[in-house]
Structure formats: C-alpha cells, structure tokens
Scaffold this motif. Sequence first.
Motif, PDB file in Angstrom:
ATOM      1  N   LEU A  96      18.199  -9.442 -25.238  1.00  8.81           N
ATOM      2  CA  LEU A  96      18.426  -8.087 -24.398  1.00  8.81           C
ATOM      3  C   LEU A  96      17.843  -6.980 -24.376  1.00  8.81           C
ATOM      4  N   SER A  97      17.742  -6.398 -23.267  1.00 11.27           N
ATOM      5  CA  SER A  97      17.015  -5.000 -23.351  1.00 11.27           C
ATOM      6  C   SER A  97      17.606  -4.116 -22.301  1.00 11.27           C
ATOM      7  N   VAL A  98      17.336  -2.854 -22.449  1.00 10.51           N
ATOM      8  CA  VAL A  98      17.881  -2.041 -21.660  1.00 10.51           C
ATOM      9  C   VAL A  98      16.770  -0.962 -21.243  1.00 10.51           C
ATOM     10  N   HIS A  99      16.678  -0.752 -19.811  1.00  9.92           N
ATOM     11  CA  HIS A  99      15.552  -0.299 -19.258  1.00  9.92           C
ATOM     12  C   HIS A  99      16.147   0.973 -18.409  1.00  9.92           C
ATOM     13  N   ALA A 100      15.507   2.276 -18.610  1.00 14.07           N
ATOM     14  CA  ALA A 100      15.895   3.519 -17.768  1.00 14.07           C
ATOM     15  C   ALA A 100      15.328   3.450 -16.411  1.00 14.07           C
TER      16      ALA A 100
END
Length: 100
Positions: A96-100
Amino acid sequence: MTKKKKIKISELPNFDIVDYLKTDKDIAQYLTVVLEDGDPALFVAAIGDIARAKGMSEISKKSGVTRESLYRALKVEARPRFETVTKVIHALGMKLSVHA
C-alpha cells in the motif's frame, strides 16, 4: 410483435471476479477501482477475491494466517484487524502507498 421472455436470476450465468484476475495488472486495476469507491468493506472483500485468485492455501502459508481465518476475515461483512489485512497484502506481493 414478439413477446419478451422474463429471465430468472437462477438462469443467469454465475459471475466470479476471480475468473478475471489473471495478471498482476488485472489485480492492480481491480483494487484501484475498489479503493476509489471508498468502502472499507468492499476493499476487504476485494483482498479476499485476490487471495482466492492467487490461492488461499498459498496466501495462508505466506501470511501466517489460517485458511479458515482468511475466509472469515476477508468477506464483505467482516471487520478484520489492520494487521491481518497488511499480512495478506504482503503475502500477495503487494504494498500500500499514499500519494499527495
């Protein structure tokens, strides 16, 4: 004028998304669409679909979670611990990754 025949639900072919999750690209696209919906229950169920596509026994071994527990934890009405979800995601070879 031809008369339309009513189709019963029992006459429709069975649909299982697992039959369409053949490649990593298919899996990534499926999970992306589910995540965009924003429903955590669907996200958990989608992880379950992907685990079934990859082989629940294999995912059980890799994650350290029993098959029975996986089936229970990865259905729509379940509320699994985040730890369980991350174990399964890693066992699936995903992250999982979060991107702004």
